[in-house]
Scaffold this motif. Structure first.
Motif, PDB file in Angstrom:
ATOM      1  N   ALA A 356     -95.500 -31.446  50.184  1.00 36.61           N
ATOM      2  CA  ALA A 356     -94.636 -32.236  49.541  1.00 36.61           C
ATOM      3  C   ALA A 356     -94.750 -32.592  48.009  1.00 36.61           C
ATOM      4  O   ALA A 356     -93.652 -32.715  47.440  1.00 36.61           O
ATOM      5  N   ARG A 357     -95.933 -32.729  47.435  1.00 37.43           N
ATOM      6  CA  ARG A 357     -96.041 -32.966  45.820  1.00 37.43           C
ATOM      7  C   ARG A 357     -95.678 -31.589  45.371  1.00 37.43           C
ATOM      8  O   ARG A 357     -95.262 -31.811  44.243  1.00 37.43           O
ATOM      9  N   LYS A 362     -91.127 -30.138  40.672  1.00 36.43           N
ATOM     10  CA  LYS A 362     -89.713 -29.774  39.887  1.00 36.43           C
ATOM     11  C   LYS A 362     -89.379 -30.907  39.214  1.00 36.43           C
ATOM     12  O   LYS A 362     -88.575 -30.813  38.081  1.00 36.43           O
ATOM     13  N   VAL A 363     -89.663 -32.209  39.929  1.00 41.65           N
ATOM     14  CA  VAL A 363     -89.115 -33.226  39.249  1.00 41.65           C
ATOM     15  C   VAL A 363     -89.446 -33.636  38.051  1.00 41.65           C
ATOM     16  O   VAL A 363     -89.044 -33.871  36.745  1.00 41.65           O
ATOM     17  N   PHE A 364     -90.904 -33.773  38.118  1.00 41.69           N
ATOM     18  CA  PHE A 364     -91.965 -34.231  36.812  1.00 41.69           C
ATOM     19  C   PHE A 364     -91.550 -32.995  35.629  1.00 41.69           C
ATOM     20  O   PHE A 364     -91.626 -33.245  34.570  1.00 41.69           O
ATOM     21  N   SER A 365     -91.462 -31.685  35.973  1.00 32.81           N
ATOM     22  CA  SER A 365     -91.360 -31.133  35.171  1.00 32.81           C
ATOM     23  C   SER A 365     -90.077 -30.825  34.509  1.00 32.81           C
ATOM     24  O   SER A 365     -89.936 -30.424  33.274  1.00 32.81           O
ATOM     25  N   ALA A 366     -88.912 -30.815  35.154  1.00 27.32           N
ATOM     26  CA  ALA A 366     -87.392 -31.179  34.671  1.00 27.32           C
ATOM     27  C   ALA A 366     -87.620 -32.110  33.631  1.00 27.32           C
ATOM     28  O   ALA A 366     -86.876 -31.959  32.677  1.00 27.32           O
ATOM     29  N   ARG A 367     -88.305 -33.237  34.007  1.00 30.46           N
ATOM     30  CA  ARG A 367     -88.390 -34.389  32.924  1.00 30.46           C
ATOM     31  C   ARG A 367     -89.059 -33.839  31.681  1.00 30.46           C
ATOM     32  O   ARG A 367     -88.540 -34.334  30.583  1.00 30.46           O
ATOM     33  N   PHE A 368     -90.164 -33.227  31.781  1.00 25.47           N
ATOM     34  CA  PHE A 368     -90.639 -32.770  30.643  1.00 25.47           C
ATOM     35  C   PHE A 368     -90.157 -31.819  29.686  1.00 25.47           C
ATOM     36  O   PHE A 368     -89.800 -31.924  28.479  1.00 25.47           O
ATOM     37  N   LEU A 412     -98.031 -23.269  37.964  1.00 29.18           N
ATOM     38  CA  LEU A 412     -97.191 -24.568  37.892  1.00 29.18           C
ATOM     39  C   LEU A 412     -95.572 -23.985  38.123  1.00 29.18           C
ATOM     40  O   LEU A 412     -95.055 -24.576  38.696  1.00 29.18           O
ATOM     41  N   GLN A 413     -95.490 -22.937  37.411  1.00 30.37           N
ATOM     42  CA  GLN A 413     -93.904 -22.467  37.526  1.00 30.37           C
ATOM     43  C   GLN A 413     -93.674 -21.758  39.033  1.00 30.37           C
ATOM     44  O   GLN A 413     -92.414 -21.806  39.422  1.00 30.37           O
ATOM     45  N   ASN A 414     -94.640 -21.589  39.747  1.00 31.55           N
ATOM     46  CA  ASN A 414     -94.449 -21.179  41.055  1.00 31.55           C
ATOM     47  C   ASN A 414     -93.794 -22.308  41.816  1.00 31.55           C
ATOM     48  O   ASN A 414     -93.081 -22.166  42.710  1.00 31.55           O
ATOM     49  N   ALA A 415     -94.748 -23.528  41.542  1.00 37.31           N
ATOM     50  CA  ALA A 415     -94.410 -24.713  42.372  1.00 37.31           C
ATOM     51  C   ALA A 415     -93.147 -25.325  41.847  1.00 37.31           C
ATOM     52  O   ALA A 415     -92.423 -25.558  42.810  1.00 37.31           O
ATOM     53  N   ALA A 441     -87.080 -24.659  31.437  1.00 37.09           N
ATOM     54  CA  ALA A 441     -86.484 -25.341  32.484  1.00 37.09           C
ATOM     55  C   ALA A 441     -85.729 -24.282  33.416  1.00 37.09           C
ATOM     56  O   ALA A 441     -85.351 -23.145  33.021  1.00 37.09           O
ATOM     57  N   ALA A 442     -85.733 -24.698  34.541  1.00 36.41           N
ATOM     58  CA  ALA A 442     -85.084 -23.825  35.549  1.00 36.41           C
ATOM     59  C   ALA A 442     -83.440 -23.336  35.230  1.00 36.41           C
ATOM     60  O   ALA A 442     -82.819 -23.991  34.429  1.00 36.41           O
ATOM     61  N   GLY A 443     -83.286 -21.969  35.370  1.00 37.31           N
ATOM     62  CA  GLY A 443     -82.240 -21.238  34.949  1.00 37.31           C
ATOM     63  C   GLY A 443     -82.231 -20.935  33.421  1.00 37.31           C
ATOM     64  O   GLY A 443     -81.131 -20.388  32.933  1.00 37.31           O
ATOM     65  N   GLN A 444     -83.214 -21.096  32.763  1.00 32.31           N
ATOM     66  CA  GLN A 444     -83.011 -20.915  31.181  1.00 32.31           C
ATOM     67  C   GLN A 444     -83.746 -19.421  30.765  1.00 32.31           C
ATOM     68  O   GLN A 444     -84.434 -19.357  29.662  1.00 32.31           O
TER      69      GLN A 444
END
Length: 467
Positions: A356-357, A362-368, A412-415, A441-444
């Motif tokens: 679950a973590r 992806k949530v904390f990474s998107a924030r970063f 990290l990016q695999n998760a 970020a995702a899609g970049q």
């Protein structure tokens, strides 16, 4: 040892994949000539580097006389031996079972070959892709062409060694914890792990609880990686992602770049840290805004990722007979695979929370990435280890500690499912390639490729034939 390569005055020359396309279209060379040159090169380097899991040269020769269409029509390649290709076995880097030839291409191979790439066979990997070094007690180690005393790095090692040594200009790779980026870093190549779902994948990869694996390619130039993504999008597109498009030049935007040199309680070696700061200085010279920051990763991330990774080994062990039939012999699995399976069994009660973590990462990474466009880290924390340092004949605990020391930055990016690219921007004091990694970020992917083209122009990548 001296570098091992097959570059020479034949139909492949020193061309990258786009260069081969141009030579074919101008009729300076023919597809049969290019394929024969690639076969000869594979035969020259493979006895030293141990790159090939399966060769299918006769079928490649036949296909070269009437190649399928596509931008890369007739360009020789190999696929990694963990995706299904019609007429070839899929052994997953293991000799724990017999594999009959597959009846049909898997989803990835179907997309990959539809771009026109022409396969010579399948490349060697670590057992089921679990180790960051493709070494095996019976199948032998895959060696770096830059120094055959060193590991070729991660489960896409065979593919990387073939591209770096000049045997083929482009090869399939995939990445569940860094296995596109790690061998790119070790072998002086470009290695882009795409955004999750960017490219077609085989069913077994799609059905993971957290889809940590992404497929892609290893190349010697940024333009090859960009061209592959452009052509792959013509065959397969995830409509939830904006297209990458045709990236051919650096972007005008100056980026906000975060620099990270430690993660998970482990830091880059002093030499690698210095090389990373040198890359940061280059970014500043190019006008980008650079800031050194702490790793944007929770303290529990490394343990969570290891537990999830070990779950994959447990599934392999428990489902082996069902998946591979009567030939399945778990006694032939290596110490790392068996140790990972034991680790998961002992910690099974922790697996739901860890999964679950990881899914939530992806949530904390998107924030970063709302604050920083790109994060720069070294791809690997230390210089490339010598063959044997990560041997699967060692005790599990020793192998794992050495792996965790080396492979700190890539998981990290695999998760998160975000893209990241390793570029051969640095060399160690011993003259070995040391990759620098850029995540976004995702899609970049387009942003990463534009930055990569700018960096490649500012600091041209080293060539093994000049070493």
């Amino acid at each position: 040892m001296d570098p091992v390569h097959a570059f020479g005055d034949d139909a492949l020359g020193a061309h990258d994949a786009v260069g081969v396309v141009e030579a074919l279209r101008s009729r300076r060379v023919s597809v049969p000539e290019v394929v024969e040159a690639a076969i000869a090169r594979v035969e020259r380097v493979d006895p030293v580097l141990n790159t090939m899991a399966h060769t299918d040269f006769d079928r490649a020769r036949s296909a070269s006389r009437d190649p399928r269409g596509g931008y890369f029509s007739g360009v020789p390649t190999v696929l990694k031996d963990n995706v299904d290709v019609a007429g070839m076995p899929t052994r997953h880097g293991s000799d724990a079972f017999d594999s009959p030839p597959r009846e049909a291409d898997g989803d990835f191979a179907r997309m990959y070959l539809a771009t026109g790439l022409l396969s010579l066979g399948k490349s060697q990997l670590s057992e089921f892709g679990f180790s960051a070094a493709a070494e095996h007690a019976r199948l032998g180690p895959v060696r770096s062409p830059w120094d055959p005393d060193r590991s070729a790095g991660a489960s896409s090692a065979g593919a990387a060694a073939l591209v770096a040594s000049g045997a083929v200009p482009i090869a399939h790779a995939n990445d569940g914890g860094g296995s596109i980026r790690i061998p790119a870093a070790v072998n002086g190549l470009v290695g882009l792990k795409p955004t999750r779902s960017r490219l077609a994948q085989d069913k077994v990869m799609r059905e993971m609880p957290v889809r940590i694996v992404s497929d892609g390619v290893l190349t010697r130039s940024v333009r090859d990686t960009a061209a592959f993504l452009r052509e792959a999008e013509k065959v397969y597109r995830d409509l939830k992602l904006a297209p990458v498009g045709d990236i051919t030049r650096p972007g005008p935007k100056r980026l906000r770049v975060a620099v990270v040199t430690e993660a998970g309680g482990r830091a880059a070696s002093p030499e690698v840290e210095g090389l990373t700061r040198d890359t940061a200085d280059l970014l500043m010279e190019l006008g980008h805004e650079v800031e050194e920051v702490p790793a944007p990763v929770p303290a529990h991330f490394a343990d969570d990722f290891l537990l999830y990774w070990s779950m994959l080994a447990m599934v392999v062990l428990r489902s082996g007979r069902l998946a591979h039939g009567r030939s399945w012999d778990p006694a032939r699995l290596d110490n790392l695979t068996l140790g990972l399976a034991r680790h998961c069994t002992r910690n099974l009660h922790r697996l739901p929370l860890a999964t679950a973590r990881l899914a939530a990462s992806k949530v904390f990474s998107a924030r970063f990435h709302r604050r920083y466009d790109v994060v720069l880290t070294p791809t690997l924390a230390t210089e490339t280890p010598r063959v044997g340092h990560l041997s699967p004949t060692r005790d599990y605990e020793e192998i794992m500690d050495r792996l965790m020391e080396w492979v700190v930055f890539t998981p990290l990016q695999n998760a998160t499912g975000e893209p990241a690219i390793s570029l051969p921007l640095a060399r160690t004091a011993a003259g070995l390639p040391q990759g620098m990694m850029f995540g976004a970020a995702a899609g970049q992917e387009a942003q990463l490729l534009e930055l990569a083209l700018e960096l490649e122009a500012a600091r041209p990548f080293p060539r093994i034939q000049d070493a």
